[in-house]
Design a protein around this motif. Structure first.
Motif, PDB file in Angstrom:
ATOM      1  N   PRO A   1      54.962  -4.333  49.570  1.00 32.34           N
ATOM      2  CA  PRO A   1      53.770  -3.820  48.879  1.00 32.34           C
ATOM      3  C   PRO A   1      52.657  -4.855  48.866  1.00 32.34           C
ATOM      4  O   PRO A   1      52.898  -6.064  48.923  1.00 32.34           O
ATOM      5  N   CYS A   2      51.417  -4.350  48.817  1.00 30.59           N
ATOM      6  CA  CYS A   2      50.247  -5.217  48.714  1.00 30.59           C
ATOM      7  C   CYS A   2      49.293  -4.593  47.709  1.00 30.59           C
ATOM      8  O   CYS A   2      49.602  -3.567  47.086  1.00 30.59           O
ATOM      9  N   ASP A   3      48.146  -5.194  47.557  1.00 34.13           N
ATOM     10  CA  ASP A   3      47.162  -4.663  46.614  1.00 34.13           C
ATOM     11  C   ASP A   3      46.662  -3.311  47.114  1.00 34.13           C
ATOM     12  O   ASP A   3      45.907  -3.231  48.095  1.00 34.13           O
ATOM     13  N   GLY A   4      47.082  -2.273  46.435  1.00 28.68           N
ATOM     14  CA  GLY A   4      46.605  -0.950  46.787  1.00 28.68           C
ATOM     15  C   GLY A   4      47.308  -0.317  47.958  1.00 28.68           C
ATOM     16  O   GLY A   4      46.692   0.445  48.713  1.00 28.68           O
ATOM     17  N   GLY A   5      48.588  -0.561  48.153  1.00 26.67           N
ATOM     18  CA  GLY A   5      49.285   0.099  49.247  1.00 26.67           C
ATOM     19  C   GLY A   5      50.482  -0.677  49.750  1.00 26.67           C
ATOM     20  O   GLY A   5      51.095  -1.469  49.021  1.00 26.67           O
ATOM     21  N   TRP A   6      50.797  -0.464  51.012  1.00 27.13           N
ATOM     22  CA  TRP A   6      51.953  -1.060  51.677  1.00 27.13           C
ATOM     23  C   TRP A   6      51.493  -1.658  52.989  1.00 27.13           C
ATOM     24  O   TRP A   6      50.645  -1.071  53.685  1.00 27.13           O
ATOM     25  N   THR A   7      52.026  -2.800  53.339  1.00 28.23           N
ATOM     26  CA  THR A   7      51.596  -3.463  54.567  1.00 28.23           C
ATOM     27  C   THR A   7      52.798  -3.905  55.383  1.00 28.23           C
ATOM     28  O   THR A   7      53.843  -4.262  54.835  1.00 28.23           O
ATOM     29  N   VAL A   8      52.630  -3.857  56.683  1.00 32.79           N
ATOM     30  CA  VAL A   8      53.614  -4.362  57.647  1.00 32.79           C
ATOM     31  C   VAL A   8      52.908  -5.390  58.512  1.00 32.79           C
ATOM     32  O   VAL A   8      51.847  -5.105  59.092  1.00 32.79           O
ATOM     33  N   THR A   9      53.475  -6.577  58.606  1.00 36.56           N
ATOM     34  CA  THR A   9      52.886  -7.665  59.387  1.00 36.56           C
ATOM     35  C   THR A   9      53.906  -8.169  60.390  1.00 36.56           C
ATOM     36  O   THR A   9      55.045  -8.469  60.021  1.00 36.56           O
ATOM     37  N   ALA A  10      53.484  -8.249  61.636  1.00 31.60           N
ATOM     38  CA  ALA A  10      54.347  -8.764  62.701  1.00 31.60           C
ATOM     39  C   ALA A  10      53.586  -9.822  63.480  1.00 31.60           C
ATOM     40  O   ALA A  10      52.411  -9.629  63.821  1.00 31.60           O
ATOM     41  N   GLU A  11      54.249 -10.933  63.754  1.00 33.58           N
ATOM     42  CA  GLU A  11      53.672 -12.013  64.546  1.00 33.58           C
ATOM     43  C   GLU A  11      54.607 -12.333  65.702  1.00 33.58           C
ATOM     44  O   GLU A  11      55.801 -12.594  65.493  1.00 33.58           O
TER      45      GLU A  11
ATOM     46  N   ARG B   1      55.258   9.260  55.893  1.00 37.26           N
ATOM     47  CA  ARG B   1      56.393   9.879  55.209  1.00 37.26           C
ATOM     48  C   ARG B   1      56.537   9.418  53.761  1.00 37.26           C
ATOM     49  O   ARG B   1      56.939  10.207  52.896  1.00 37.26           O
ATOM     50  N   HIS B   2      56.244   8.133  53.509  1.00 39.74           N
ATOM     51  CA  HIS B   2      56.621   7.568  52.213  1.00 39.74           C
ATOM     52  C   HIS B   2      55.446   7.104  51.352  1.00 39.74           C
ATOM     53  O   HIS B   2      55.658   6.828  50.168  1.00 39.74           O
ATOM     54  N   ALA B   3      54.259   6.966  51.945  1.00 44.69           N
ATOM     55  CA  ALA B   3      53.118   6.453  51.158  1.00 44.69           C
ATOM     56  C   ALA B   3      52.492   7.597  50.374  1.00 44.69           C
ATOM     57  O   ALA B   3      51.666   8.358  50.911  1.00 44.69           O
ATOM     58  N   HIS B   4      52.847   7.749  49.113  1.00 45.20           N
ATOM     59  CA  HIS B   4      52.334   8.833  48.280  1.00 45.20           C
ATOM     60  C   HIS B   4      50.844   8.601  47.992  1.00 45.20           C
ATOM     61  O   HIS B   4      50.439   7.513  47.567  1.00 45.20           O
ATOM     62  N   GLY B   5      50.071   9.634  48.238  1.00 47.39           N
ATOM     63  CA  GLY B   5      48.649   9.554  47.948  1.00 47.39           C
ATOM     64  C   GLY B   5      47.843   8.771  48.956  1.00 47.39           C
ATOM     65  O   GLY B   5      46.661   8.486  48.720  1.00 47.39           O
ATOM     66  N   ALA B   6      48.399   8.404  50.080  1.00 44.61           N
ATOM     67  CA  ALA B   6      47.664   7.629  51.078  1.00 44.61           C
ATOM     68  C   ALA B   6      46.647   8.508  51.785  1.00 44.61           C
ATOM     69  O   ALA B   6      46.931   9.658  52.147  1.00 44.61           O
ATOM     70  N   THR B   7      45.434   7.970  51.957  1.00 43.47           N
ATOM     71  CA  THR B   7      44.379   8.683  52.681  1.00 43.47           C
ATOM     72  C   THR B   7      44.038   8.041  54.010  1.00 43.47           C
ATOM     73  O   THR B   7      43.429   8.689  54.862  1.00 43.47           O
ATOM     74  N   ARG B   8      44.422   6.793  54.204  1.00 48.74           N
ATOM     75  CA  ARG B   8      44.129   6.132  55.476  1.00 48.74           C
ATOM     76  C   ARG B   8      45.197   5.085  55.776  1.00 48.74           C
ATOM     77  O   ARG B   8      45.836   4.543  54.866  1.00 48.74           O
ATOM     78  N   VAL B   9      45.374   4.848  57.066  1.00 49.69           N
ATOM     79  CA  VAL B   9      46.276   3.809  57.563  1.00 49.69           C
ATOM     80  C   VAL B   9      45.498   2.989  58.585  1.00 49.69           C
ATOM     81  O   VAL B   9      44.959   3.546  59.552  1.00 49.69           O
ATOM     82  N   GLU B  10      45.426   1.692  58.367  1.00 46.33           N
ATOM     83  CA  GLU B  10      44.676   0.815  59.259  1.00 46.33           C
ATOM     84  C   GLU B  10      45.646   0.006  60.111  1.00 46.33           C
ATOM     85  O   GLU B  10      46.562  -0.643  59.593  1.00 46.33           O
TER      86      GLU B  10
ATOM     87  N   ASP C   1      48.352   0.704  54.510  1.00 46.79           N
ATOM     88  CA  ASP C   1      47.910   2.000  53.985  1.00 46.79           C
ATOM     89  C   ASP C   1      47.427   1.809  52.558  1.00 46.79           C
ATOM     90  O   ASP C   1      47.635   0.752  51.945  1.00 46.79           O
ATOM     91  N   ASP C   2      46.758   2.832  52.035  1.00 41.11           N
ATOM     92  CA  ASP C   2      46.218   2.755  50.669  1.00 41.11           C
ATOM     93  C   ASP C   2      46.981   3.651  49.707  1.00 41.11           C
ATOM     94  O   ASP C   2      46.424   4.118  48.712  1.00 41.11           O
ATOM     95  N   GLY C   3      48.255   3.888  50.002  1.00 44.53           N
ATOM     96  CA  GLY C   3      49.053   4.711  49.112  1.00 44.53           C
ATOM     97  C   GLY C   3      49.497   3.948  47.883  1.00 44.53           C
ATOM     98  O   GLY C   3      49.124   2.779  47.670  1.00 44.53           O
ATOM     99  N   GLU C   4      50.318   4.594  47.085  1.00 40.64           N
ATOM    100  CA  GLU C   4      50.815   3.964  45.874  1.00 40.64           C
ATOM    101  C   GLU C   4      51.746   2.817  46.236  1.00 40.64           C
ATOM    102  O   GLU C   4      52.678   2.984  47.025  1.00 40.64           O
ATOM    103  N   ALA C   5      51.492   1.652  45.680  1.00 37.54           N
ATOM    104  CA  ALA C   5      52.316   0.472  45.971  1.00 37.54           C
ATOM    105  C   ALA C   5      53.717   0.673  45.425  1.00 37.54           C
ATOM    106  O   ALA C   5      53.897   1.131  44.288  1.00 37.54           O
TER     107      ALA C   5
END
Length: 375
Positions: A357-367, A300-309, A325-329
């Motif tokens: 945000p991270c280098d080249g996208g957005w990241t979610v981390t859960a532990e 929904r929100h990652a503009h220009g994203a082509t992949r989500v890992e 994802d590799d969308g706009e940070a």
């Protein structure tokens, strides 16, 4: 007035409100008058026994309003009793006078702060009033005060217990509402987001590529059907206590469902590492919901994203989930219900969830550490 007394003075009556009358009230009103008359008959040595018997029988109906008008009924009973004691020059020596203690209990159990303070002052004055007429023995005085204090303590104890139970029930209701809100957001909102994305894509290509628009409509139909199925499953959970056993709980093995990307959306890949079979169902469900919400946010929100890992690693410390994802940070994002829900799910299991945000996208981390896993 000091602060504690002022707080008590302003305290409201307990909730939930008491019943107006129950069957026990009518039993008391029916049993006490014969007992008073029987005691007056069997104890001829009691001074003014018939006068006291008439007064006690006349005051028995105060028990019918002891919950709705506790202070008023106590004031009537103790006021009349004290007035008669002054007139006849002595206290009632009938044992059945003990039913006055029910009124003392009711003031502290059902009254508001003013009623409790006023009732305590009234009872204390009524207990010490005999000192003006005679000199009772210390044993009688201490014994009378002990009985009154014990009765009042019971009223306060039951009042506190009922209040604690009401607060616990309210806390459970809030937890259930939060859980239902999370489930609605993580399931229904996920499919609705996919429907919105497909509708936008279909509208964009309808003029040049009618076949692509038709395919988008098919995807919308499928997502809508799944939304209805999950809504019906939630309704069954709310209506039937055995529904959770019938509805399968998503887990790590269901993460592959996230790879079905809408037309034109980023491609989603899922990678599992470690002994996933050792993960308890509750942990697997939490990881799935967090990953589902993270993937939905990327679509929904990652503009220009082509992949989500999506990567899940299970080891001796617990489970770690990374969704990138590799969308706009984005420099900053206002926490919404999705981010809040992910953090709450992780916190309930002793873990943590962070998004940014991270280098080249957005990241979610859960532990989710093993220390917080249910046993």
């Amino acid at each position: 007035m000091t602060s504690p007394v002022r707080a008590l003075w302003r305290s409201p009556a307990p909730t939930p409100p008491p019943p107006r009358r129950v069957w026990r009230d009518w039993v008391l009103v029916g049993v006490l008058p014969p007992l008073v008359l029987l005691e007056a008959t069997l104890r001829p040595e009691v001074p003014w026994r018939w006068g006291w018997a008439i007064v006690l029988v006349a005051l028995v109906p105060t028990l019918l309003w002891r919950r709705t008008r506790p202070f008023t009924m106590l004031a009537v009973a103790f006021g009349v009793g004290t007035l008669v004691s002054v007139v006849v020059g002595g206290d009632p020596q009938l044992v059945t006078t003990a039913y006055f203690l029910v009124l003392v209990y009711s003031v502290l159990r059902w009254g508001n702060g003013r009623a409790m303070l006023g009732g305590a002052a009234l009872v204390l004055a009524g207990t010490l009033a005999p000192l003006l007429l005679e000199s009772p023995s210390p044993v009688d005085l201490v014994g009378g005060l002990a009985v009154v204090v014990t009765t009042g303590s019971l009223g306060l104890a039951f009042r506190w217990r009922a209040g604690a139970r009401a607060r616990e029930l309210e806390r459970m209701r809030l937890l259930e509402r939060e859980e239902l809100a999370r489930e609605l957001h993580d399931t229904v909102a996920h499919h609705v987001s996919a429907i919105a994305i497909q509708a936008q894509a279909g509208a964009a290509v309808a003029a040049q590529h009618p076949d692509a628009a038709t395919e988008a409509l098919r995807v919308i139909e499928g997502e809508a059907s799944r939304t209805l199925d999950e809504m019906r499953a939630m309704v069954r959970v709310l209506r039937r206590s055995d529904a959770p056993e019938l509805a399968p709980v998503p887990g790590l093995d269901d993460l592959g469902r996230l790879t079905s990307s809408p037309a034109g959306g980023p491609a989603v890949t899922v990678e599992l590492d470690g002994d996933t079979a050792s993960v308890p169902p509750a942990i697997g469900a939490a990881v799935f919901r967090i990953a589902q919400e993270a993937v939905t946010n990327s679509r929904r929100h990652a503009h220009g994203a082509t992949r989500v890992e999506v990567r899940v690693r299970v080891d001796g410390d617990g489970v770690r989930l990374d969704v990138r994802d590799d969308g706009e940070a984005v420099v900053s994002a206002r926490p919404g219900f999705g981010l809040t829900g992910m953090a709450e799910r992780a916190a309930l299991l002793g873990g943590r969830c962070e998004a940014g945000p991270c280098d080249g996208g957005w990241t979610v981390t859960a532990e989710l550490p093993r220390a917080g896993w249910p046993r």
